[in-house]
Design a protein around this motif. Sequence first.
Motif, short mmCIF file in Angstrom:
data_model
loop_
_atom_site.label_atom_id
_atom_site.label_comp_id
_atom_site.label_asym_id
_atom_site.label_seq_id
_atom_site.Cartn_x
_atom_site.Cartn_y
_atom_site.Cartn_z
N LEU A 232 53.34 -0.02 11.08
CA LEU A 232 54.07 0.59 9.67
C LEU A 232 53.00 1.30 9.22
O LEU A 232 53.41 2.33 8.47
N ASN A 233 51.80 0.57 8.99
CA ASN A 233 50.65 1.33 8.17
C ASN A 233 50.38 2.72 8.70
O ASN A 233 50.02 3.61 8.04
N ASP A 234 50.44 2.97 10.19
CA ASP A 234 50.14 4.19 10.78
C ASP A 234 51.44 5.16 10.42
O ASP A 234 50.85 6.54 10.20
N ARG A 235 52.56 4.78 10.14
CA ARG A 235 53.65 5.71 9.83
C ARG A 235 53.56 6.07 8.55
O ARG A 235 53.59 7.13 8.05
N ARG A 236 53.11 5.17 7.40
CA ARG A 236 52.97 5.51 6.12
C ARG A 236 51.86 6.38 5.96
O ARG A 236 52.04 7.38 5.28
N ARG A 237 50.82 6.45 6.93
CA ARG A 237 49.73 7.17 6.96
C ARG A 237 49.86 8.52 7.24
O ARG A 237 49.57 9.71 6.63
N ASP A 238 50.70 8.57 8.49
CA ASP A 238 51.21 9.80 8.79
C ASP A 238 52.02 10.57 7.90
O ASP A 238 51.99 11.75 7.84
N ARG A 239 53.07 9.83 7.27
CA ARG A 239 54.09 10.73 6.17
C ARG A 239 53.19 11.07 4.93
O ARG A 239 53.22 12.49 4.61
#
Length: 264
Positions: A232-239
């Motif tokens: 979830l943190n990776d997705r937030r960072r990618d966005r």
Amino acid sequence: MPLLDHLVELKNRLIKSVIGVVLGGVGGWILYDPLLRALKEPVDRIAEHTGGVSSVNFSSIASPFDFKLQLSLLIGAVISSPVWIYQLWAFITPGLTRRERRYTLGFMAAAVPLFLAGIWVGWMVVPQVVRALTQFTPSGFSNMVDARDYIDFVTRMVLFLGLAFLVPVVLVGVNMAGIIRGRTILKAWRITVFLVFVLAAVAAPGADAFSMFLLAGPLLVLFFAAIGICILNDRRRDRRLSRTAAETEATADQATPGSDLENL
């Protein structure tokens, strides 16, 4: 803050941590006898299965006092863990940003109960591990266990499980630092599950599979929960990175016509 002030601050934090450990050691001194009886209980039971003599022995005159002092301080370090963990956080936090302080405080708030939970699990499984390892004693033989070796074994086992419960916190921290992605951690799930079940098979309080699953379950839940948080943190960072890149590109596109007119 100048270097000398940093050293003074470090000294004050260390003094407070030592005071916390010493006060906890007083409690450990009081709890020494019942805890020692509980630790010695699996060794006493060995004689029932081997028909020999099993006991924890001291190798010198001063060993009983050294042993009690060492075990009391170990108990004190566990009891006072919230104190010295907070002192560590309080020393580091002035050099962090507000967001980093929130993250660090969250890690500390999760690390203390997880570490204590691991210590408790280690305390519960140590007698089973001792019983499992000493069951290979041949019939008619004796186990004369040195007290210092025994406490070293117990300490390492308990601390190992305490640190094992901190692995999810470490994984989340490494992921938030951008060092490793959640998908990369997930690729090693087979090896992790295998190692967890090997540990559970050795340390389970019973010989049945149900006991093994009861011990392995919390570790696996913590591990996969940490992976979920990392993904979830990776997705937030990618966005966030995609949005920043889009804004940068839009700003460059708006600046291009003006630059062309200037060139004309």
